[in-house]
Write a protein that holds these residues in place. Structure first.
Motif, PDB file in Angstrom:
ATOM      1  N   GLU A 140      26.458 -36.210  23.088  1.00  0.00           N
ATOM      2  CA  GLU A 140      27.091 -37.468  23.475  1.00  0.00           C
ATOM      3  C   GLU A 140      26.902 -37.608  24.984  1.00  0.00           C
ATOM      4  OE1 GLU A 140      31.150 -37.215  22.235  1.00  0.00           O
ATOM      5  OE2 GLU A 140      30.629 -37.413  20.125  1.00  0.00           O
ATOM      6  N   GLY A 142      27.456 -40.887  26.629  1.00  0.00           N
ATOM      7  CA  GLY A 142      27.971 -42.178  27.070  1.00  0.00           C
ATOM      8  C   GLY A 142      29.293 -42.139  27.804  1.00  0.00           C
ATOM      9  N   ARG A 156      21.138 -44.135  28.745  1.00  0.00           N
ATOM     10  CA  ARG A 156      22.399 -43.999  28.022  1.00  0.00           C
ATOM     11  C   ARG A 156      22.567 -45.115  26.994  1.00  0.00           C
ATOM     12  NH1 ARG A 156      27.140 -42.150  32.123  1.00  0.00           N
ATOM     13  NH2 ARG A 156      28.293 -43.485  30.691  1.00  0.00           N
ATOM     14  N   GLY A 160      22.502 -44.590  22.865  1.00  0.00           N
ATOM     15  CA  GLY A 160      23.618 -45.051  22.044  1.00  0.00           C
ATOM     16  C   GLY A 160      23.180 -45.992  20.945  1.00  0.00           C
ATOM     17  N   CYS A 164      23.363 -45.220  16.922  1.00  0.00           N
ATOM     18  CA  CYS A 164      24.062 -46.120  15.989  1.00  0.00           C
ATOM     19  C   CYS A 164      23.185 -46.421  14.783  1.00  0.00           C
ATOM     20  CB  CYS A 164      24.470 -47.414  16.687  1.00  0.00           C
ATOM     21  SG  CYS A 164      25.858 -47.238  17.818  1.00  0.00           S
TER      22      CYS A 164
END
Length: 185
Positions: A140, A142, A156, A160, A164
């Protein structure tokens, strides 16, 4: 496809090796398609590779040669030997077809920086089609302060977005913290 995410150094690969590889090997992963890897395809799983095939090495630091790292499961209950392909170092073709990918966020960084020519809008679909039974591990990235560097912000954001899409395509999504997994899909 299984997506595993969590903070840096939270035991994501160990969790996969310990908790998910037995499930994958027995074909019990809910909704997983394709045949379990028997260790013969491309030297990616099964017995540890001697570093000669496909120009891969088992360097713990994920050296640039092939991008395979030597993080191997040993004696884990229900686990099996896993050869991880490192997104920071692997040849794009190797990473896109590997059964066990880690450092996915680093692979996206290579795309954003122009080092690797892959369409980010199609990346999730390409990975799913190439190997629907793969495991993808990503950090992760973000959280925290928004970077002032435009490339860092783009990286970033794109990571992301792709994650998704991967989560939407995945049969399972796990978040790992302190080596403990929580299934979120």
């Amino acid at each position: 496809m299984i997506l595993v995410t969590g903070g840096m150094a939270q035991g994501k690969r160990g969790f996969v090796e310990r908790e998910l590889t037995g499930e994958l090997a027995s074909g019990q992963a809910a909704g997983m398609t394709g045949e379990p890897d028997d260790g013969q395809a491309g030297g990616m799983t099964g017995e540890p590779d001697d570093g000669q095939a496909d120009g891969m090495t088992e360097e713990r630091d994920g050296g640039r040669a092939g991008g395979m790292t030597g993080e191997l499961a040993g004696g884990s209950p229900g686990g099996r030997t896993v050869a991880w392909v490192d997104g920071a170092a692997a040849e794009p073709e190797c990473f896109l077809s590997a059964p066990f990918c880690h450092n996915f966020q680093a692979f996206v960084r290579r795309i954003v920086s122009g080092e690797v020519a892959v369409d980010l809008a199609e990346l999730a679909e390409v990975m799913r089609q190439a190997r629907p039974d793969r495991v993808i591990v990503t950090d992760e990235i973000g959280g925290g302060i928004v970077p002032t560097d435009p490339m860092e912000r783009t990286w970033r954001e794109e990571t992301g977005r792709v994650c998704c899409r991967l989560a939407a395509e995945a049969e399972q999504v796990w978040r790992v913290n302190c080596g403990l997994g929580q299934r979120i899909k």
